[in-house]
Write a protein that holds these residues in place. Sequence first.
Motif, PDB file in Angstrom:
ATOM      1  N   VAL A   1      -4.707   7.013  -1.270  1.00 41.17           N
ATOM      2  CA  VAL A   1      -4.970   7.679   0.003  1.00 41.17           C
ATOM      3  C   VAL A   1      -3.638   8.031   0.658  1.00 41.17           C
ATOM      4  O   VAL A   1      -2.613   7.374   0.408  1.00 41.17           O
ATOM      5  CB  VAL A   1      -5.798   6.782   0.948  1.00 41.17           C
ATOM      6  CG1 VAL A   1      -7.157   6.470   0.348  1.00 41.17           C
ATOM      7  CG2 VAL A   1      -5.052   5.475   1.250  1.00 41.17           C
ATOM      8  N   PRO A   2      -3.620   9.073   1.515  1.00 39.71           N
ATOM      9  CA  PRO A   2      -2.365   9.421   2.205  1.00 39.71           C
ATOM     10  C   PRO A   2      -1.982   8.346   3.204  1.00 39.71           C
ATOM     11  O   PRO A   2      -2.826   7.804   3.910  1.00 39.71           O
ATOM     12  CB  PRO A   2      -2.704  10.747   2.894  1.00 39.71           C
ATOM     13  CG  PRO A   2      -4.194  10.745   3.024  1.00 39.71           C
ATOM     14  CD  PRO A   2      -4.716  10.009   1.841  1.00 39.71           C
ATOM     15  N   SER A   3      -0.704   8.030   3.242  1.00 40.38           N
ATOM     16  CA  SER A   3      -0.224   7.027   4.183  1.00 40.38           C
ATOM     17  C   SER A   3      -0.107   7.620   5.586  1.00 40.38           C
ATOM     18  O   SER A   3      -0.088   8.836   5.767  1.00 40.38           O
ATOM     19  CB  SER A   3       1.142   6.483   3.725  1.00 40.38           C
ATOM     20  OG  SER A   3       1.003   5.813   2.497  1.00 40.38           O
ATOM     21  N   THR A   4      -0.018   6.762   6.561  1.00 39.43           N
ATOM     22  CA  THR A   4       0.033   7.198   7.955  1.00 39.43           C
ATOM     23  C   THR A   4       1.215   8.122   8.198  1.00 39.43           C
ATOM     24  O   THR A   4       2.351   7.803   7.835  1.00 39.43           O
ATOM     25  CB  THR A   4       0.147   5.977   8.886  1.00 39.43           C
ATOM     26  OG1 THR A   4      -0.940   5.087   8.629  1.00 39.43           O
ATOM     27  CG2 THR A   4       0.129   6.405  10.342  1.00 39.43           C
ATOM     28  N   GLY A   5       0.938   9.270   8.784  1.00 37.52           N
ATOM     29  CA  GLY A   5       1.997  10.209   9.135  1.00 37.52           C
ATOM     30  C   GLY A   5       2.451  11.123   8.023  1.00 37.52           C
ATOM     31  O   GLY A   5       3.404  11.880   8.193  1.00 37.52           O
ATOM     32  N   CYS A   6       1.808  11.075   6.859  1.00 42.47           N
ATOM     33  CA  CYS A   6       2.191  11.955   5.755  1.00 42.47           C
ATOM     34  C   CYS A   6       0.949  12.300   4.941  1.00 42.47           C
ATOM     35  O   CYS A   6      -0.141  11.791   5.205  1.00 42.47           O
ATOM     36  CB  CYS A   6       3.265  11.312   4.875  1.00 42.47           C
ATOM     37  SG  CYS A   6       2.756   9.748   4.105  1.00 42.47           S
ATOM     38  N   ASP A   7       1.101  13.169   3.954  1.00 43.55           N
ATOM     39  CA  ASP A   7      -0.049  13.590   3.157  1.00 43.55           C
ATOM     40  C   ASP A   7       0.079  13.159   1.704  1.00 43.55           C
ATOM     41  O   ASP A   7      -0.464  13.785   0.823  1.00 43.55           O
ATOM     42  CB  ASP A   7      -0.234  15.114   3.251  1.00 43.55           C
ATOM     43  CG  ASP A   7       0.835  15.873   2.486  1.00 43.55           C
ATOM     44  OD1 ASP A   7       1.962  15.334   2.352  1.00 43.55           O
ATOM     45  OD2 ASP A   7       0.562  16.988   2.010  1.00 43.55           O
TER      46      ASP A   7
ATOM     47  N   ASN B   1       1.642   1.859   0.927  1.00 44.64           N
ATOM     48  CA  ASN B   1       0.209   1.702   0.634  1.00 44.64           C
ATOM     49  C   ASN B   1      -0.093   2.349  -0.718  1.00 44.64           C
ATOM     50  O   ASN B   1      -0.768   3.378  -0.808  1.00 44.64           O
ATOM     51  CB  ASN B   1      -0.624   2.355   1.740  1.00 44.64           C
ATOM     52  CG  ASN B   1      -2.107   2.073   1.570  1.00 44.64           C
ATOM     53  OD1 ASN B   1      -2.506   1.060   0.998  1.00 44.64           O
ATOM     54  ND2 ASN B   1      -2.941   2.989   2.038  1.00 44.64           N
ATOM     55  N   PRO B   2       0.375   1.746  -1.811  1.00 53.28           N
ATOM     56  CA  PRO B   2       0.214   2.367  -3.129  1.00 53.28           C
ATOM     57  C   PRO B   2      -1.210   2.263  -3.646  1.00 53.28           C
ATOM     58  O   PRO B   2      -1.978   1.382  -3.253  1.00 53.28           O
ATOM     59  CB  PRO B   2       1.160   1.552  -4.007  1.00 53.28           C
ATOM     60  CG  PRO B   2       1.184   0.198  -3.374  1.00 53.28           C
ATOM     61  CD  PRO B   2       1.079   0.451  -1.890  1.00 53.28           C
ATOM     62  N   GLY B   3      -1.571   3.185  -4.530  1.00 50.52           N
ATOM     63  CA  GLY B   3      -2.816   3.041  -5.256  1.00 50.52           C
ATOM     64  C   GLY B   3      -2.637   2.047  -6.393  1.00 50.52           C
ATOM     65  O   GLY B   3      -1.508   1.760  -6.808  1.00 50.52           O
ATOM     66  N   ALA B   4      -3.733   1.484  -6.900  1.00 48.69           N
ATOM     67  CA  ALA B   4      -3.604   0.457  -7.937  1.00 48.69           C
ATOM     68  C   ALA B   4      -4.738   0.551  -8.943  1.00 48.69           C
ATOM     69  O   ALA B   4      -5.877   0.902  -8.604  1.00 48.69           O
ATOM     70  CB  ALA B   4      -3.569  -0.931  -7.309  1.00 48.69           C
ATOM     71  N   TRP B   5      -4.409   0.235 -10.192  1.00 46.01           N
ATOM     72  CA  TRP B   5      -5.351   0.168 -11.302  1.00 46.01           C
ATOM     73  C   TRP B   5      -5.397  -1.261 -11.818  1.00 46.01           C
ATOM     74  O   TRP B   5      -4.381  -1.956 -11.837  1.00 46.01           O
ATOM     75  CB  TRP B   5      -4.918   1.062 -12.459  1.00 46.01           C
ATOM     76  CG  TRP B   5      -4.863   2.527 -12.183  1.00 46.01           C
ATOM     77  CD1 TRP B   5      -3.887   3.200 -11.515  1.00 46.01           C
ATOM     78  CD2 TRP B   5      -5.819   3.510 -12.607  1.00 46.01           C
ATOM     79  NE1 TRP B   5      -4.174   4.548 -11.484  1.00 46.01           N
ATOM     80  CE2 TRP B   5      -5.352   4.762 -12.145  1.00 46.01           C
ATOM     81  CE3 TRP B   5      -7.016   3.449 -13.319  1.00 46.01           C
ATOM     82  CZ2 TRP B   5      -6.038   5.942 -12.385  1.00 46.01           C
ATOM     83  CZ3 TRP B   5      -7.704   4.621 -13.563  1.00 46.01           C
ATOM     84  CH2 TRP B   5      -7.223   5.847 -13.097  1.00 46.01           C
TER      85      TRP B   5
END
Length: 432
Positions: A255-261, A267-271
């Motif tokens: 997901v986009p982090s606060t204040g950016c796209d 806030n990384p994505g994870a598998w």
Amino acid sequence: MDPQAFIRLSIDSLGLRFNGGGLNTEKYAIHRLSLPCVGEIRLRGFPVQTTLVPLISSPEVIPDTQSNASSFYLEESDLKALLAPGCFYNPHACLEIAVFTGRKESHCGVGIKRQQIGIFRMQVGPEWGEGKPVILFNGWIGIGKNKQEIGKRGAELHVRVKLDPDPRYVFQFEDVTTLSPQIVQLRGSIKQPIFSCKFDKDRVSHVDPLSNYWSGSSESSDLETERRERKGWKVKIHDLSGSAVAAAFITTPFVPSTGCDWVAKSNPGAWLIIRPDACRPDSWQPWGKLKAWRERGLRDSICFQFRLFSEAQEGGEHLMPEIHINAEKGGEFYIDEEKQLKSVASTASPIPSPQSSGDFGALSPIIGGFVMSCRVQGEGKRSKPLVQLAMRHVTCVEDAAMFMALAAAVDLSIEACRPFRRKMKRGFRHSV
């Protein structure tokens, strides 16, 4: 599965000393005290590798033979290219170690001039292609202007150059991961089907035995949801009998982090990578976790951090250093402990499991070194991941399947980390 022949060329036990007169009377002494010695290790056709060369003050001291300074991995085509006659001015390929004072950099805006101390050269010979363990050189050798004058003051380099066979399995996804391709093993011009890859995006079947491990709706997400988050992606690896032998799925949405796209490091994505439980039929257990995020700059990069869960190790897990891949051009994700963890002290070798262990001797001086590499394309391109595995870390087909699931997660992360507001090209729509 039949491996391909690879050779590991290792350069270790580096040290520099000055013959006669002692360190304080040597013309390089001031440089030695203020700046480090740096070695550039060169082999035709490969990127230059740089390493620090320790100064040996006592003539009785022998540099540590366990310290690996550099490694090159050569396949059959590399050896043929090195052994082929070169140009008139450079007829024979050589391994070179050039030793300098200082580094190619500046300090407080003032350039630091490097000075070359000397060069060690070793010609590539026929023994490189014999596929046998051999020590090509081990000991002290003079470098620089006075190297031929015995007893004169001059720089001496200690080095050990060794060849070891290091066979690998080579696999390739025959199409992009999102199209659920077949995975084949490559050996020369021969392609042998080994696995199949099944990709799903937020679609869970109630009869899926793996459904307990991931959540999601049975309906595909709409475009509006896709603009805000990327979740529910999963990949299953099947063997030739159709049985699922490994899987990867998103546990933390991209997901986009606060204040950016874009997906930021905060806030990384994870598998999560899972494998069959050898003790409990129809059950699965975690094998590893892959985090991914985007870093902005002149050239954006996709960053990865892999954590291996290992029951054989104290603490139960091992964290690998970050790997950066060019977002536009793609690159290589790898697990190579000599490359990644030179500064980390070695620990005891874990006890290997007799079946589907998945433990690749993290930080082990015996089992360490190259484990896996996965080459992928940049975002928006038709990536067909190419995977190499060290044979010594694969005890059964299930071991290889776990690395295939990891490779699929790496490939899909390139697209999952795309900026969320970027417009797609007209006439092009990625399958995810």
